[in-house]
Write a protein that holds these residues in place. Structure first.
Motif, mmCIF file in Angstrom:
data_model
loop_
_atom_site.group_PDB
_atom_site.id
_atom_site.type_symbol
_atom_site.label_atom_id
_atom_site.label_comp_id
_atom_site.label_asym_id
_atom_site.label_seq_id
_atom_site.Cartn_x
_atom_site.Cartn_y
_atom_site.Cartn_z
ATOM 1 N N GLY B 55 0.786 -1.230 0.000
ATOM 2 C CA GLY B 55 0.000 0.000 0.000
ATOM 3 C C GLY B 55 0.820 1.284 0.000
ATOM 4 O O GLY B 55 0.278 2.382 -0.080
ATOM 5 N N GLN B 56 2.154 1.158 0.085
ATOM 6 C CA GLN B 56 3.003 2.341 0.289
ATOM 7 C C GLN B 56 3.477 3.009 -1.001
ATOM 8 O O GLN B 56 3.315 2.470 -2.096
ATOM 9 N N ALA B 57 4.060 4.188 -0.806
ATOM 10 C CA ALA B 57 4.668 4.943 -1.908
ATOM 11 C C ALA B 57 6.174 4.981 -1.709
ATOM 12 O O ALA B 57 6.650 5.064 -0.573
ATOM 13 N N ILE B 58 6.920 4.903 -2.816
ATOM 14 C CA ILE B 58 8.386 5.038 -2.728
ATOM 15 C C ILE B 58 8.849 6.136 -3.678
ATOM 16 O O ILE B 58 8.337 6.292 -4.787
ATOM 17 N N TYR B 59 9.799 6.928 -3.186
ATOM 18 C CA TYR B 59 10.325 8.080 -3.921
ATOM 19 C C TYR B 59 11.800 7.810 -4.203
ATOM 20 O O TYR B 59 12.570 7.530 -3.292
ATOM 21 N N TYR B 60 12.163 7.870 -5.489
ATOM 22 C CA TYR B 60 13.552 7.634 -5.901
ATOM 23 C C TYR B 60 14.320 8.936 -5.705
ATOM 24 O O TYR B 60 14.214 9.855 -6.508
ATOM 25 N N MET B 61 15.103 8.999 -4.638
ATOM 26 C CA MET B 61 15.724 10.279 -4.303
ATOM 27 C C MET B 61 16.904 10.065 -3.364
ATOM 28 O O MET B 61 16.903 9.123 -2.569
ATOM 29 N N GLY B 62 17.895 10.906 -3.467
ATOM 30 C CA GLY B 62 19.013 10.937 -2.520
ATOM 31 C C GLY B 62 19.285 12.391 -2.195
ATOM 32 O O GLY B 62 19.751 13.136 -3.049
ATOM 33 N N PRO B 63 18.974 12.837 -0.979
ATOM 34 C CA PRO B 63 19.003 14.273 -0.669
ATOM 35 C C PRO B 63 20.405 14.843 -0.493
ATOM 36 O O PRO B 63 21.347 14.117 -0.203
ATOM 37 N N SER B 64 20.504 16.165 -0.628
ATOM 38 C CA SER B 64 21.716 16.860 -0.187
ATOM 39 C C SER B 64 21.522 17.181 1.304
ATOM 40 O O SER B 64 20.402 17.112 1.804
ATOM 41 N N PRO B 65 22.607 17.482 2.037
ATOM 42 C CA PRO B 65 22.475 17.685 3.488
ATOM 43 C C PRO B 65 21.579 18.891 3.810
ATOM 44 O O PRO B 65 21.575 19.861 3.061
ATOM 45 N N PRO B 66 20.836 18.823 4.928
ATOM 46 C CA PRO B 66 19.980 19.953 5.291
ATOM 47 C C PRO B 66 20.788 21.157 5.738
ATOM 48 O O PRO B 66 21.823 21.007 6.379
ATOM 49 N N LEU B 67 20.311 22.344 5.389
ATOM 50 C CA LEU B 67 20.909 23.562 5.924
ATOM 51 C C LEU B 67 20.449 23.707 7.371
ATOM 52 O O LEU B 67 19.427 23.116 7.750
ATOM 53 N N PRO B 68 21.177 24.497 8.189
ATOM 54 C CA PRO B 68 20.759 24.657 9.587
ATOM 55 C C PRO B 68 19.293 25.113 9.656
ATOM 56 O O PRO B 68 18.887 25.994 8.906
ATOM 57 N N GLY B 69 18.527 24.463 10.519
ATOM 58 C CA GLY B 69 17.130 24.843 10.698
ATOM 59 C C GLY B 69 16.172 24.158 9.749
ATOM 60 O O GLY B 69 14.962 24.349 9.841
ATOM 61 N N MET B 70 16.696 23.365 8.832
ATOM 62 C CA MET B 70 15.818 22.642 7.903
ATOM 63 C C MET B 70 15.837 21.155 8.227
ATOM 64 O O MET B 70 16.818 20.640 8.749
ATOM 65 N N VAL B 71 14.738 20.441 7.903
ATOM 66 C CA VAL B 71 14.728 19.004 8.159
ATOM 67 C C VAL B 71 15.396 18.245 7.014
ATOM 68 O O VAL B 71 15.894 17.144 7.197
ATOM 69 N N MET B 72 15.409 18.847 5.837
ATOM 70 C CA MET B 72 15.969 18.153 4.680
ATOM 71 C C MET B 72 16.557 19.156 3.704
ATOM 72 O O MET B 72 16.074 20.283 3.597
ATOM 73 N N GLY B 73 17.593 18.731 2.986
ATOM 74 C CA GLY B 73 18.188 19.585 1.964
ATOM 75 C C GLY B 73 17.416 19.451 0.664
ATOM 76 O O GLY B 73 16.237 19.096 0.649
ATOM 77 N N SER B 74 18.130 19.729 -0.418
ATOM 78 C CA SER B 74 17.530 19.628 -1.749
ATOM 79 C C SER B 74 17.145 18.165 -1.993
ATOM 80 O O SER B 74 17.901 17.254 -1.641
ATOM 81 N N CYS B 75 15.957 17.922 -2.560
ATOM 82 C CA CYS B 75 15.489 16.535 -2.612
ATOM 83 C C CYS B 75 14.543 16.251 -3.781
ATOM 84 O O CYS B 75 13.423 15.794 -3.588
ATOM 85 N N GLY B 76 15.015 16.508 -4.984
ATOM 86 C CA GLY B 76 14.235 16.188 -6.189
ATOM 87 C C GLY B 76 14.413 14.737 -6.600
ATOM 88 O O GLY B 76 15.224 14.013 -6.020
ATOM 89 N N PRO B 77 13.660 14.300 -7.618
ATOM 90 C CA PRO B 77 13.679 12.898 -8.033
ATOM 91 C C PRO B 77 14.955 12.522 -8.789
ATOM 92 O O PRO B 77 15.562 13.369 -9.442
ATOM 93 N N THR B 78 15.350 11.263 -8.710
ATOM 94 C CA THR B 78 16.423 10.761 -9.554
ATOM 95 C C THR B 78 15.803 9.925 -10.687
ATOM 96 O O THR B 78 14.596 9.681 -10.710
ATOM 97 N N THR B 79 16.649 9.508 -11.645
ATOM 98 C CA THR B 79 16.156 8.803 -12.830
ATOM 99 C C THR B 79 15.603 7.424 -12.474
ATOM 100 O O THR B 79 16.311 6.576 -11.934
ATOM 101 N N SER B 80 14.330 7.199 -12.810
ATOM 102 C CA SER B 80 13.627 5.974 -12.414
ATOM 103 C C SER B 80 14.137 4.726 -13.120
ATOM 104 O O SER B 80 14.093 3.627 -12.553
#
Lengths: 285, 172
Positions: B55-80
């Motif tokens: 029933g779940q969703a999966i996102y193909y992604m590998g984030p960049s590190p979060p900047l201070p105060g953010m939970v996540m850095g840049s996080c767009g999709p990678t090639t499926s």
């Protein structure tokens, strides 16, 4: 500011801000998409992609977040003047330091593994960069660093064309590479084409072609015209923005050429995503 | 633009059609190349998976590190397409929503139809935009993979376009 510090700063900025000519080209693509179609499902989806790109660039510039999580591999092109007072070793040291500090202080994703097949252990520093040396006239050092994302790199190609190949065959071969790539390289794309040399030289030239300022055509009219023909051929593929179908697939085509062998016509095709991130540093000697 | 909750309900999933623009809120997992290879290896060895995929969703992604105060850095999709060799097996375990960018293999298209699942395309290269949609992040497994670890995200107003629907409709 030291050369290393200048490299670091240029890299951090490049991951967040695209130069004005690229913003203009993205605006142009949106306008053309509306003008040429704008009604089909594919064209509407392409426009949604272009709008998301514009919004993304607003966020990355304002909030200082890298525009893409794939901050790329450092592909460094160094043009060193023959009378440059800096030694190659000094320049290399500045490049290594600038890249390492830029990745760290710019919150770049660690995207480099130390060996390609067995284990693929992440170096965690984005080191080492790839460095290409080139000797030119004068006293200056000009450094251009591509933040080369691999969604697009994986779709780049070399083709060993026949020496009798026509312009039309060149256009068709590039269009084929772009069609196979589809939505993988994050279109609308930038295309660098290298013609001549050997297999690896053509690939190198195709990367150097990407370094030319967007919107500036080749200095020779016949090659400038070929750039236009390739651009038209690529738009006709119908890949579109995001690969969702649409009239605009590429934002720019640039060619570099060099002498080659009587028996061949090597061609390199480097595809770069719309996030065409290049750090330029000019050190004046 | 359709607003949808994740994990997705059966009715919502079946109503989606290729080219629909959607906005997701809720929970999704993140996994890319190495995670896919490891999950499929576990399945082949008959071992349990670190997460229940049904029933779940999966996102193909590998984030960049979060900047201070953010939970996540840049996080767009990678090639499926790089996930294609592993995807039919994961769909077989009940995965319902795949999120990435670019075309899929015929085997994945067939499996999506057979398992009544959807493939959704996120906006490629728009990692800063997606960083703003992340509410929380938790590492679930394979922490040793660094930026490629298996994550669970809470997202709000995550925009995307349906690329292949559960009826075989496709933008490609």
């Amino acid at each position: 500011m030291s050369l290393a510090k200048r490299i670091e700063k240029a890299l951090i900025d490049a991951a967040r801000i695209l130069p004005e000519p690229i913003h203009k080209r993205i605006e142009w693509a949106r306008g053309e998409e509306e003008r040429l179609d704008g009604k089909s499902a594919g064209s509407k989806a392409s426009i949604a992609v272009l709008d998301a790109i514009v919004e993304n660039l607003r966020v990355s510039g304002n909030e200082w977040i890298p525009m893409c999580q794939d901050t790329g591999m450092f592909d460094v092109f160094v043009d060193v003047g023959r009378s440059c007072p800096l030694s190659h070793a000094e320049i290399e040291e500045a490049i290594l330091k600038g890249c390492e500090e830029g990745a760290k202080n710019g919150y770049f994703r660690p995207s480099v593994v130390e060996e390609p097949l067995f284990g693929r252990k992440n170096t965690k520093t984005n080191m080492p960069p790839i460095i290409w040396w080139n000797l030119v006239e004068g006293r200056n050092v000009e450094i251009s660093i591509l933040l080369k994302g691999f969604g697009s790199e994986n779709t780049s190609a070399t083709r060993m064309m026949n020496p009798t190949a026509t312009e039309e065959q060149i256009v068709a071969a590039v269009a084929e590479v772009v069609t196979i790539a589809g939505g993988k390289p994050c279109p609308p794309i930038f295309l660098g084409i290298g013609l001549g040399g050997t297999m690896e030289r053509a690939a190198y030239l195709s990367k150097r072609a990407l370094l030319r300022e967007v919107g500036v055509p080749h200095g020779e009219e016949r090659y400038a015209k070929l750039e236009e023909k390739i651009l038209a051929g690529v738009q006709a593929t119908g890949v579109g923005s995001g690969g969702l179908g649409g009239r605009i697939t590429a934002l720019n085509v640039a060619i570099e050429h060099e002498p080659t062998h009587i028996a061949g016509l090597p061609m390199g095709v480097s595809i770069n995503c719309w996030a065409d991130r290049i750090a330029h540093i000019l050190w004046e000697g | 633009m359709r607003t949808l909750h994740l994990p997705i309900g059966e009715e919502d999933l079946r109503s989606l059609r290729a080219f629909d623009t959607v906005s997701f809120s809720g929970t999704l997992y993140v996994g890319r190349d190495q995670v896919h290879q490891r999950l499929v290896r576990l399945l082949e060895e008959g071992k349990p998976l670190p997460v229940e995929l049904a029933g779940q969703a999966i996102y193909y992604m590998g984030p960049s590190p979060p900047l201070p105060g953010m939970v996540m850095g840049s996080c767009g999709p990678t090639t499926s397409a790089r996930m294609d060799p592993f995807t039919p097996q994961l769909l077989g375990k009940g995965l319902k929503v795949l999120i990435g960018k670019g075309p899929r293999s015929q085997a994945v298209q067939d499996a999506l139809k057979k398992e009544k699942a959807v493939y959704v395309q996120a906006f490629g290269g728009c990692g800063a935009l997606y960083a703003k949609t992340i509410v929380s992040v938790e590492t679930v497994a394979f922490e040793d993979l660094g930026p490629e670890a298996l994550l669970r995200l809470e997202v709000r107003d995550f925009p995307a376009i349906v690329a292949i629907d559960s009826h075989g409709g496709s933008v490609f």
